[in-house]
Enzyme design. Sequence first.
Site, PDB file in Angstrom:
ATOM      1  N   SER A  86       0.735  -1.476   0.094  1.00  0.00           N
ATOM      2  CA  SER A  86       0.190  -0.182  -0.063  1.00  0.00           C
ATOM      3  C   SER A  86       0.753   1.414   0.312  1.00  0.00           C
ATOM      4  O   SER A  86       1.904   0.700   0.665  1.00  0.00           O
ATOM      5  CB  SER A  86      -0.886   0.317   1.480  1.00  0.00           C
ATOM      6  OG  SER A  86      -1.473   1.329   1.932  1.00  0.00           O
ATOM      7  N   TYR A  89      -1.751  -0.788  11.083  1.00  0.00           N
ATOM      8  CA  TYR A  89      -1.989  -1.397   9.358  1.00  0.00           C
ATOM      9  C   TYR A  89      -0.690  -1.376   8.577  1.00  0.00           C
ATOM     10  O   TYR A  89      -0.322  -1.951   8.229  1.00  0.00           O
ATOM     11  CB  TYR A  89      -3.588  -0.894   9.110  1.00  0.00           C
ATOM     12  CG  TYR A  89      -3.634  -0.775   7.641  1.00  0.00           C
ATOM     13  CD1 TYR A  89      -3.733  -2.226   7.184  1.00  0.00           C
ATOM     14  CD2 TYR A  89      -3.395   0.513   6.732  1.00  0.00           C
ATOM     15  CE1 TYR A  89      -3.580  -1.886   5.872  1.00  0.00           C
ATOM     16  CE2 TYR A  89      -3.423   0.297   5.485  1.00  0.00           C
ATOM     17  CZ  TYR A  89      -3.820  -0.755   4.256  1.00  0.00           C
ATOM     18  OH  TYR A  89      -3.613  -1.335   3.558  1.00  0.00           O
ATOM     19  N   LYS A 100       2.351  -3.962   6.830  1.00  0.00           N
ATOM     20  CA  LYS A 100       2.317  -4.060   4.778  1.00  0.00           C
ATOM     21  C   LYS A 100       3.925  -3.790   5.256  1.00  0.00           C
ATOM     22  O   LYS A 100       4.283  -3.880   4.429  1.00  0.00           O
ATOM     23  CB  LYS A 100       1.964  -2.555   4.636  1.00  0.00           C
ATOM     24  CG  LYS A 100       0.237  -2.944   4.556  1.00  0.00           C
ATOM     25  CD  LYS A 100      -0.250  -4.019   3.563  1.00  0.00           C
ATOM     26  CE  LYS A 100      -1.729  -3.944   3.361  1.00  0.00           C
ATOM     27  NZ  LYS A 100      -2.059  -5.591   2.801  1.00  0.00           N
TER      28      LYS A 100
HETATM   29  N1  UFG Z   1     -12.517  11.633   3.390  1.00  0.00           N
HETATM   30  C1  UFG Z   1     -13.244  12.415   4.444  1.00  0.00           C
HETATM   31  N2  UFG Z   1     -14.194  12.133   5.306  1.00  0.00           N
HETATM   32  C2  UFG Z   1     -14.483  10.465   5.065  1.00  0.00           C
HETATM   33  C3  UFG Z   1     -13.730   9.423   4.550  1.00  0.00           C
HETATM   34  C4  UFG Z   1     -12.422  10.202   3.844  1.00  0.00           C
HETATM   35  O1  UFG Z   1     -12.865  13.472   3.961  1.00  0.00           O
HETATM   36  O2  UFG Z   1     -15.401   9.912   5.593  1.00  0.00           O
HETATM   37  C5  UFG Z   1     -10.663  11.656   2.720  1.00  0.00           C
HETATM   38  C6  UFG Z   1      -9.968  11.455   3.777  1.00  0.00           C
HETATM   39  O3  UFG Z   1      -9.575  12.638   4.811  1.00  0.00           O
HETATM   40  C7  UFG Z   1      -8.419  11.307   2.384  1.00  0.00           C
HETATM   41  C8  UFG Z   1      -9.892  10.919   1.672  1.00  0.00           C
HETATM   42  O4  UFG Z   1     -11.036  11.383   1.843  1.00  0.00           O
HETATM   43  O5  UFG Z   1      -8.773  12.551   2.506  1.00  0.00           O
HETATM   44  C9  UFG Z   1      -9.256   9.508   1.238  1.00  0.00           C
HETATM   45  O6  UFG Z   1      -9.443   8.771   2.172  1.00  0.00           O
HETATM   46  P1  UFG Z   1     -10.181   7.223   1.962  1.00  0.00           P
HETATM   47  O7  UFG Z   1     -10.069   6.692   3.828  1.00  0.00           O
HETATM   48  O8  UFG Z   1     -10.096   6.911   1.503  1.00  0.00           O
HETATM   49  O9  UFG Z   1      -8.041   6.832   2.018  1.00  0.00           O
HETATM   50  P2  UFG Z   1      -6.800   6.940   2.641  1.00  0.00           P
HETATM   51  O10 UFG Z   1      -6.200   7.854   1.289  1.00  0.00           O
HETATM   52  O11 UFG Z   1      -6.666   7.771   3.617  1.00  0.00           O
HETATM   53  O12 UFG Z   1      -6.343   5.664   3.414  1.00  0.00           O
HETATM   54  C10 UFG Z   1      -6.098   5.151   1.408  1.00  0.00           C
HETATM   55  C11 UFG Z   1      -6.278   3.151   2.315  1.00  0.00           C
HETATM   56  C12 UFG Z   1      -5.847   2.923   3.088  1.00  0.00           C
HETATM   57  C13 UFG Z   1      -3.790   3.337   2.537  1.00  0.00           C
HETATM   58  C14 UFG Z   1      -3.885   4.442   2.135  1.00  0.00           C
HETATM   59  C15 UFG Z   1      -2.289   4.449   1.677  1.00  0.00           C
HETATM   60  O13 UFG Z   1      -7.121   2.774   2.394  1.00  0.00           O
HETATM   61  O14 UFG Z   1      -5.580   1.647   3.190  1.00  0.00           O
HETATM   62  O15 UFG Z   1      -4.501   4.320   1.246  1.00  0.00           O
HETATM   63  O16 UFG Z   1      -2.296   5.876   1.547  1.00  0.00           O
HETATM   64  F1  UFG Z   1      -3.131   2.510   3.643  1.00  0.00           F
END
Ligand code: UFG
Length: 334
Positions: free
Chosen positions: A124, A148, A152
């Site tokens: 990831s 998590y 990885k």
């Molecule tokens: N976000 C919101 N509101 C929400 C959920 C997410 O604004 O309710 C935003 C987050 O702040 C972020 C974006 O949407 O800016 C994406 O968030 P995600 O949780 O979908 O994804 P992440 O980038 O945080 O995490 C993902 C994977 C992880 C991995 C990571 C690696 O879920 O498993 O990318 O960069 F580790």
Amino acid sequence: MAILVTGGAGYIGSHTCIELLNAGEEIVVMDNFYNSKPRAVELIKEITGKDFKFYEADMCSEADMEKIFAENDIEAVIHFAGYKAVGESVREPLMYFKNNLGGTFVLLECMKKYGCKKLIFSSSATVYGIPETVPVNETFPLSAINPYGRTKLMIEDMCRDLCASDPEWSIALLRYFNPIGAHASGKIGEDPNGIPNNLMPIIINVCTGKQAELKVFGNDYPTADGTCIRDYIHVVDLALGHLAAVKSVREKKGAIPYNLGTGNGYSVLEIIETFQRVNNIKIPYSIAERRAGDAAECYSVPDKAAKELGWKATHTLEEMCRDAWNYIKTNNGK
Ligand code: UFG
């Protein structure tokens, strides 16, 4: 000879099984349905018109893994199985270490015993921690910012140590950015058990009325519209990346990391706008506090995968948003 797919009924696993079967590969699939459903296995068969052996099995069980390797001639393993919720991993780190590390350990020992030394691992972009600059390439420093992510990174380290100990191993470490979307058939897609944590499943829940509104985590980041930027990639493109990696582990030795992303960064507000536009649906949202541990920007340099794997993502953000919603409409809550 077959490719063993662990976690093959899950979101990325099921899409990858389809592409492997369509390309004429023989597969053996295992899953314990912790975060997936038996129906996915049937749908993979229905979509491809092909059959394969399936085991309801736990990678942490030596007996389960031994049985699979004893009963099949496994050439390579694509290893998806694992827990993946960041917040849960902070609350229950031991559960993550036991399952993700323990299960991978059992798998690797079994592979070694049976002389199977080709592995494709679901890593990831989280292994880059909070990157100091973007775009991110494979030479960036690695760090873990939650349990998590640590699993990885530790599994990547296990793979590097294994390759250093025995030059016969071939391991592709695929560092996914943000997979979204669903298969064009509308039959399979992202179907998380319980309350989702990621942006797209939450948008879907808001659109289906399961959740009142989307909370946008922070609009005061140093980005054009103040919201976080990520590299969203269509899950079918990601699945095709695994097919390219299968070819690569057949040819190259050593533990080699590859970013699987598009190289494009989109903000949370751009995702909301695009989803609303292509699906003609309103997403109620409000601005909330920043979420701990979020990087302002994270997007990839995907050039290494293009050059060495001959793979490139081709789906647009519009297609990702359309297919994600098409899956929900087609299944109507099934
Ligand atoms: N976000 C919101 N509101 C929400 C959920 C997410 O604004 O309710 C935003 C987050 O702040 C972020 C974006 O949407 O800016 C994406 O968030 P995600 O949780 O979908 O994804 P992440 O980038 O945080 O995490 C993902 C994977 C992880 C991995 C990571 C690696 O879920 O498993 O990318 O960069 F580790």
